[in-house]
Design a protein around this motif. Structure first.
Motif, PDB file in Angstrom:
ATOM      1  N   ARG A  56       7.432  -0.101 -11.822  1.00 14.51           N
ATOM      2  CA  ARG A  56       7.361   0.563 -10.491  1.00 14.51           C
ATOM      3  C   ARG A  56       8.420   1.710 -10.319  1.00 14.51           C
ATOM      4  N   GLU A  57       9.300   1.693 -10.944  1.00 12.90           N
ATOM      5  CA  GLU A  57      10.223   3.057 -11.127  1.00 12.90           C
ATOM      6  C   GLU A  57       9.546   4.141 -11.751  1.00 12.90           C
ATOM      7  N   ALA A  58       8.674   3.802 -12.735  1.00  9.02           N
ATOM      8  CA  ALA A  58       7.576   4.717 -13.056  1.00  9.02           C
ATOM      9  C   ALA A  58       6.342   5.158 -12.438  1.00  9.02           C
ATOM     10  N   GLY A  59       6.514   4.718 -11.096  1.00 10.87           N
ATOM     11  CA  GLY A  59       5.405   5.016 -10.339  1.00 10.87           C
ATOM     12  C   GLY A  59       3.953   4.156 -10.520  1.00 10.87           C
ATOM     13  N   ILE A  60       4.279   3.235 -11.357  1.00 18.72           N
ATOM     14  CA  ILE A  60       3.080   2.374 -11.742  1.00 18.72           C
ATOM     15  C   ILE A  60       3.169   0.995 -11.154  1.00 18.72           C
ATOM     16  N   PHE A  61       2.290   0.861 -10.101  1.00 14.89           N
ATOM     17  CA  PHE A  61       2.311  -0.330  -9.341  1.00 14.89           C
ATOM     18  C   PHE A  61       1.432  -1.346  -9.676  1.00 14.89           C
ATOM     19  N   ALA A  88      -5.231   4.016 -17.489  1.00 14.96           N
ATOM     20  CA  ALA A  88      -4.984   3.287 -18.666  1.00 14.96           C
ATOM     21  C   ALA A  88      -3.984   3.811 -19.824  1.00 14.96           C
ATOM     22  N   ASP A  89      -4.310   5.190 -20.218  1.00 12.08           N
ATOM     23  CA  ASP A  89      -3.737   5.879 -21.009  1.00 12.08           C
ATOM     24  C   ASP A  89      -2.141   6.116 -20.548  1.00 12.08           C
ATOM     25  N   ARG A  90      -1.938   6.262 -19.371  1.00 13.09           N
ATOM     26  CA  ARG A  90      -0.531   6.557 -18.728  1.00 13.09           C
ATOM     27  C   ARG A  90       0.368   5.170 -18.728  1.00 13.09           C
ATOM     28  N   LEU A  91      -0.613   4.132 -18.281  1.00 13.10           N
ATOM     29  CA  LEU A  91       0.221   2.699 -18.383  1.00 13.10           C
ATOM     30  C   LEU A  91       0.428   2.336 -19.957  1.00 13.10           C
ATOM     31  N   THR A  92      -0.333   2.528 -20.724  1.00 14.33           N
ATOM     32  CA  THR A  92       0.041   2.210 -22.177  1.00 14.33           C
ATOM     33  C   THR A  92       0.890   2.915 -22.958  1.00 14.33           C
ATOM     34  N   ALA A  93       1.062   4.341 -22.385  1.00 15.23           N
ATOM     35  CA  ALA A  93       1.938   5.357 -22.981  1.00 15.23           C
ATOM     36  C   ALA A  93       3.594   4.775 -22.443  1.00 15.23           C
ATOM     37  N   GLN A 121       0.853  -1.131   0.162  1.00 14.72           N
ATOM     38  CA  GLN A 121       0.078  -0.109   0.048  1.00 14.72           C
ATOM     39  C   GLN A 121       0.885   1.258  -0.045  1.00 14.72           C
ATOM     40  N   PRO A 122       1.565   1.378  -1.127  1.00 10.20           N
ATOM     41  CA  PRO A 122       2.370   2.657  -1.321  1.00 10.20           C
ATOM     42  C   PRO A 122       1.751   4.212  -1.037  1.00 10.20           C
ATOM     43  N   PHE A 123       2.165   5.012  -0.764  1.00  7.03           N
ATOM     44  CA  PHE A 123       1.754   6.189  -0.714  1.00  7.03           C
ATOM     45  C   PHE A 123       2.565   7.215  -1.425  1.00  7.03           C
ATOM     46  N   LEU A 124       2.572   7.429  -2.656  1.00  8.55           N
ATOM     47  CA  LEU A 124       3.180   8.237  -3.448  1.00  8.55           C
ATOM     48  C   LEU A 124       2.526   9.396  -4.195  1.00  8.55           C
ATOM     49  N   ARG A 125       2.846  10.603  -4.404  1.00  8.70           N
ATOM     50  CA  ARG A 125       2.067  11.429  -5.165  1.00  8.70           C
ATOM     51  C   ARG A 125       2.469  10.903  -6.556  1.00  8.70           C
ATOM     52  N   ASP A 126       1.174  11.132  -7.233  1.00  9.18           N
ATOM     53  CA  ASP A 126       1.279  10.822  -8.708  1.00  9.18           C
ATOM     54  C   ASP A 126       1.357   9.488  -9.225  1.00  9.18           C
ATOM     55  N   MET A 127       1.382   8.518  -8.099  1.00  6.24           N
ATOM     56  CA  MET A 127       1.527   6.980  -8.677  1.00  6.24           C
ATOM     57  C   MET A 127       0.180   6.648  -9.150  1.00  6.24           C
ATOM     58  N   ILE A 128       0.451   5.623 -10.073  1.00  4.04           N
ATOM     59  CA  ILE A 128      -0.808   4.700 -10.452  1.00  4.04           C
ATOM     60  C   ILE A 128      -0.961   3.554  -9.854  1.00  4.04           C
TER      61      ILE A 128
END
Lengths: 352, 352
Positions: free
Chosen positions: A310-315, A338-343, A18-25
């Motif tokens: 993960r490094e890109a803030g996508i968990f 979904a857009d950010r993930l596929t991009a 359960q990470p708490f990061l700004r702008d994470m997905i």
């Protein structure tokens, strides 16, 4: 000092982080990407905190009755608990006490094994076929109980209602638990069978399709006899598990059918879009009927993708287990997520 | 249909009834007669319901840390659960697995026996003495674990910290659980001993002195090793038991020390008044350090008084058990409730 000799040693379940990061997905624990019904906020604003000095109703009556009405069942056919995990944990304790092995798939919700070990219940895990399908004949052999999710986790695959019914009907000497945590995302549910099969328990949750993971509400529907046995065990564990706020919020949420249909509709539509996009990026996956996809890339290993995301803030979630360690489980988020993930994947895979 | 052969048959705990009558006086489940801290209402008003779509922290970190700070402990020494009943139920499962009989008094919180039966734990119940005092030598014999409340329930009697410490120190091979649900009403607690004894678990609750029975918050303090074992079992049962609202409300409540001292002070003062008044009406009782009195009348049987009180809308508790079936347990209410109770008893006893 030898008090540790009396201690139960267990290997606990590891929940998704359960990470708490700004702008994470956060696409790692299959939560709903949308806020719950506004009626929940209204309950909180209007709730009189002085009521909290009194114990709640031990049967969580307000919520139990609302669920019974919603599904066209009698109150005696419904049981509520602190998340479907509590409902399932108490069900294992209540229904799998016969000494014969309980059956669940080799690839499934990993908590089943943890509960069996906690209570010392013997179990056997028939292998899913190559396409991750359940082989129903595996569940028509002698057993002390059966449990499986439909849709299955983490594959997302849905078994037909006919298959489910055959397993239930073929096991009059066992309790069969169908764990429908994700059923709202495929529209196939065994809820309609509980009036016909005394040995069927259907378990659902408010954590996914109703956007209330943070409130902890699960429930089960079954025959009055099954629910009575479950209540006996529950009342032997903790009389008052569902608190007053949760009962009130859960009831309000359940009654907002418009919000529910709209929210599930959005998630299903994003899921289908994600399927098309991930396929074009070289991913393959079982055809998910849940709010997540279970994907494998044609050339890049899952572990590598997991770290890069993960490094890109996508968990997302990776399970280090046989047969599935080259897969990632990705929750369906909003369209923007979904857009950010596929991009990101598009860029990353071009470089790889 | 023989699925019932696999079912665990138990005799569940019977919680005190939760009647809903206008003008009733509810002195049957030891709830706080005053509303909780106003900070709880503020949390509800200001809570953003959209946060509820996400799972809570599995360790209920916000509340665990607040409790550690409050009691001068490390975070690793604190465990929270859904009421002290969940904390105790999981502790039985975690710590009483050795096969030797667990010890608790013959007259005590009746849930202990229910948990032992649920998990198949052998147990022995040494008899309290004639004055309902615990005989400490009974707890210095071989055992698989020890649990007792201090103050005891339903007697209200407090054992000295010296007695508690002797039992803990005399049992290095067992976990000793001191159930302090009512400790705030007597000011004697073993909390200060947890740093010195690795085998001591102290359990408390927000349901009595903090007026949050309806929210379900209990906690335990102990050695980091003990808490780790308890967490392992908890994470094998249900990863997320404490919901987001409860964590926030519990933390706010704990931080309002003024409210706490004032509220406990009022309850203790009403209790002492009730003692004097009931004594003058012909009642006798052990000297309670809890928020209830355990009373017997010199001439009128408890069962008769129970029915008469109930008809007058005054709910108290009667336990139909050996040695205590001529007693009533009466929760300490507000001064007004105490007035109505004594006024009724005064009139009733004159007629009898």
């Amino acid at each position: 000092m030898n008090w540790e000799a009396n201690v139960r040693k267990v290997v606990p379940y590891t929940p998704g982080e359960q990470p708490f990061l700004r702008d994470m997905i956060k696409l790692n624990t299959n939560e709903c990407p949308y806020p719950p019904s506004e009626r929940v906020q209204r309950v909180l604003r209007e709730f009189d905190a002085s009521d909290l000095r009194l114990y709640p109703d031990p049967g969580a009556l307000g919520l139990t009755e609302a669920l019974a009405a919603h599904f066209g069942l009698k109150r005696e056919q419904v049981f509520v608990g602190v998340g479907s995990d509590e409902v399932l944990a108490l069900s294992f304790l209540a229904f799998f006490s016969g000494g014969k092995p309980v059956l669940f798939p080799d690839i499934t919700y990993s908590f089943y094994e943890v509960w069996a070990q906690l209570y010392g219940i013997p179990y056997r895990c028939p292998a899913l076929d190559e396409g991750f399908r359940l082989k129903k004949e595996d569940y028509l052999t002698e057993n002390g109980g059966i449990v499986f999710p439909n849709p299955n986790a983490p594959t997302g695959l849905v078994e037909s209602l006919e298959t489910v019914e055959e397993i239930v009907a073929g096991n009059p000497d066992s309790v069969v638990i169908v764990d429908e945590a994700y059923a709202d995302f495929c529209g196939i549910s065994a809820m309609g069978l509980v009036d016909r099969y005394e040995n069927l328990l259907v378990v659902q949750t408010f954590s996914k399709s109703r956007a209330l993971a943070g409130l902890r509400i699960g429930f089960a529907a079954g025959s009055p006899k099954l629910i009575r046995y479950l209540n006996d065990v529950k009342f032997s564990f903790n009389s008052y598990t569902m608190n007053r706020l949760t009962i009130a919020c859960g009831k309000a949420c359940l009654e907002d059918e418009d919000w529910f249909l709209k929210t599930v509709g959005k998630i299903v539509s994003t899921r289908e879009r994600m399927k098309a996009e991930l396929k074009s990026l070289g991913f393959s996956f079982p055809d998910s009927g849940a709010n997540f996809l279970f994907v494998r890339h044609e050339s890049v290993p899952a572990r590598q993708l997991f770290s890069a995301l993960r490094e890109a803030g996508i968990f997302v979630r990776h399970f280090d287990r046989p047969r599935i360690d080259d897969y990632l489980r990705i929750s369906v988020g909003t369209d923007e997520e979904a857009d950010r993930l596929t991009a990101f994947l598009n860029g990353y895979l071009k470089k790889s």
